[in-house]
Design an enzyme around this catalytic site. Sequence first.
Site, PDB file in Angstrom:
ATOM      1  N   GLU A 250      11.213  22.569 107.543  1.00  0.00           N
ATOM      2  CA  GLU A 250      10.516  21.500 107.832  1.00  0.00           C
ATOM      3  C   GLU A 250       8.886  21.732 107.600  1.00  0.00           C
ATOM      4  O   GLU A 250       8.105  21.835 108.592  1.00  0.00           O
ATOM      5  CB  GLU A 250      10.606  20.532 109.201  1.00  0.00           C
ATOM      6  CG  GLU A 250      12.267  20.335 109.402  1.00  0.00           C
ATOM      7  CD  GLU A 250      12.347  19.396 110.517  1.00  0.00           C
ATOM      8  OE1 GLU A 250      11.607  19.695 111.523  1.00  0.00           O
ATOM      9  OE2 GLU A 250      13.375  18.703 110.638  1.00  0.00           O
TER      10      GLU A 250
ATOM     11  N   GLU B 281      20.322  19.985 107.378  1.00  0.00           N
ATOM     12  CA  GLU B 281      20.455  19.888 108.987  1.00  0.00           C
ATOM     13  C   GLU B 281      20.527  18.193 109.135  1.00  0.00           C
ATOM     14  O   GLU B 281      19.715  17.531 108.433  1.00  0.00           O
ATOM     15  CB  GLU B 281      19.126  20.154 109.523  1.00  0.00           C
ATOM     16  CG  GLU B 281      18.990  20.171 111.152  1.00  0.00           C
ATOM     17  CD  GLU B 281      17.664  20.453 111.507  1.00  0.00           C
ATOM     18  OE1 GLU B 281      17.191  21.471 111.246  1.00  0.00           O
ATOM     19  OE2 GLU B 281      17.182  19.860 112.596  1.00  0.00           O
TER      20      GLU B 281
END
Length: 505
Positions: A223, A325
């Site tokens: 991220e 994810e």
Amino acid sequence: MKTTRNSILVLLTLTIMSCNSEKKENKESKDLNVEVYETSESGNKLTRITEFSKVDSSAVIKILPEQKFQTITGFGGSFTESSAYLLNKLSKKNRDTILQAYFADEGARYSLTRTHIASCDFSLNNYTYAPVADDMEMKNFSIEEDRDDLIPMIKEAQAISKDGFGIIASPWTSPPWMKDNKEYVGGTLLPKYYDAFALYFSKYLEAYKAEGIDIWGLTPVNEPHGNGNNWESMHFTPETETDFVQNHLGPKLEADGYGDVNILGYDQNRAGLGEWVDAMFKDEASSKYFAGTAIHWYESTYDYFPEELQYAHEKAPDKYLIETEGCVDSEVPAWQDDAWYWKKEATDWGYDWREDDKKHLHPKYAPVNRYARDIIGCLNNWVDGWIDWNMVLDRQGGPNWFENWCAAPVIVDPDADEVYFTPLYYTMAHFSKYIRPGAEVIGVENGVKDLMVTAATNPDGSIAVVLFNEGKTPKDFTLSLGEDTVNVKINQQAIQTILIPSKTL
């Protein structure tokens, strides 16, 4: 009556024509041999269905194996310190039950997994493998923190898995001393440490290989947009990450003998995907070391962003596109309550505070629906792998040092030594168990309203068709493959896998 030679020939011709007609009729009406497995709100849990629909439905789903799309890399979940720690607190019987359920041939047969490089939010505390500041040669590099829980979990899974599985590893941050803010949370990697961070990856691969664990893929950071500076994070822009991979990480891994490890760029939500693939795959030089793109699902609870997925594929049609994810986040998981996972009661990180123009993307939702919709939507838009987040969490949705509670397919009560396989476990298994690595996604002509469907031809020649009925009423339909058909019924609020064995094709 006198029989002539000509009349005998006419009689023989009529008999042959009649036989051919019967054969043609039999072929056209031949039942398609299938195995049907269903998980439903009404109580099925990957249950074999043996009674087929008696309704001659005009709603038809046609399987088109001649239309071929992406090749599947795999499906699975993530090895986290939290999951591994919980497994160590259970009895050997329950620990084995869970690992067998995920990795054995009789279980979900997970084939693609993920783990974290050093600590993440689902760790017990903050840690790095390189704690000594300005250790440019990584002389003090150590994976000692992983030896009690994480490494044993991975190795036990390896021993159970007959076909093996790939592992994608991601750091949530570099060692803090490499960043401008010198913290685990937030900040950016300073350019003067690009080479040191590349060496950090190489040392990680070497150390895990020494443990008998080969890493299939890496992402430069989890991220790169950050997470609101809540837990471990590090910011990259599309351009700075591409620079790091093109000029530092890629060349270093290649020089150290890890050139076959797949580097997947980005590793965050799909809404921002376009600008990242534009930078990563700008030209041959920028593309060289990227094996593909990693994505997450957190931008919305219901939209799988097909346009963004299509764009990413068109930008790099020969590269991987993998969901690394997804989970039911910002929720304390329901315990021993299957119904909760089918109801629109869960909320996510954006439910309360998302910007007004994006808040509609975060309504209350049913966890099973979110998983089934997203995986099928991904498969129908060029995604070749899909990885769930934690495999095991406790009744609180942790342990998690930041108290960022989430749900997982398997919930445990370590104090009582109890295990709860939620409906999410069975939902994942509908894909991971029956769509195997190397399978090719194939065409489907879906004539059933409000029913999602995807299909793939496995390496052994079998075809797996996965359907999801989000509606409140059952649906009858005819499944056809060529001229062979079978009438099928799917329950309300149900996911179904129809397996067509290769011997019938």
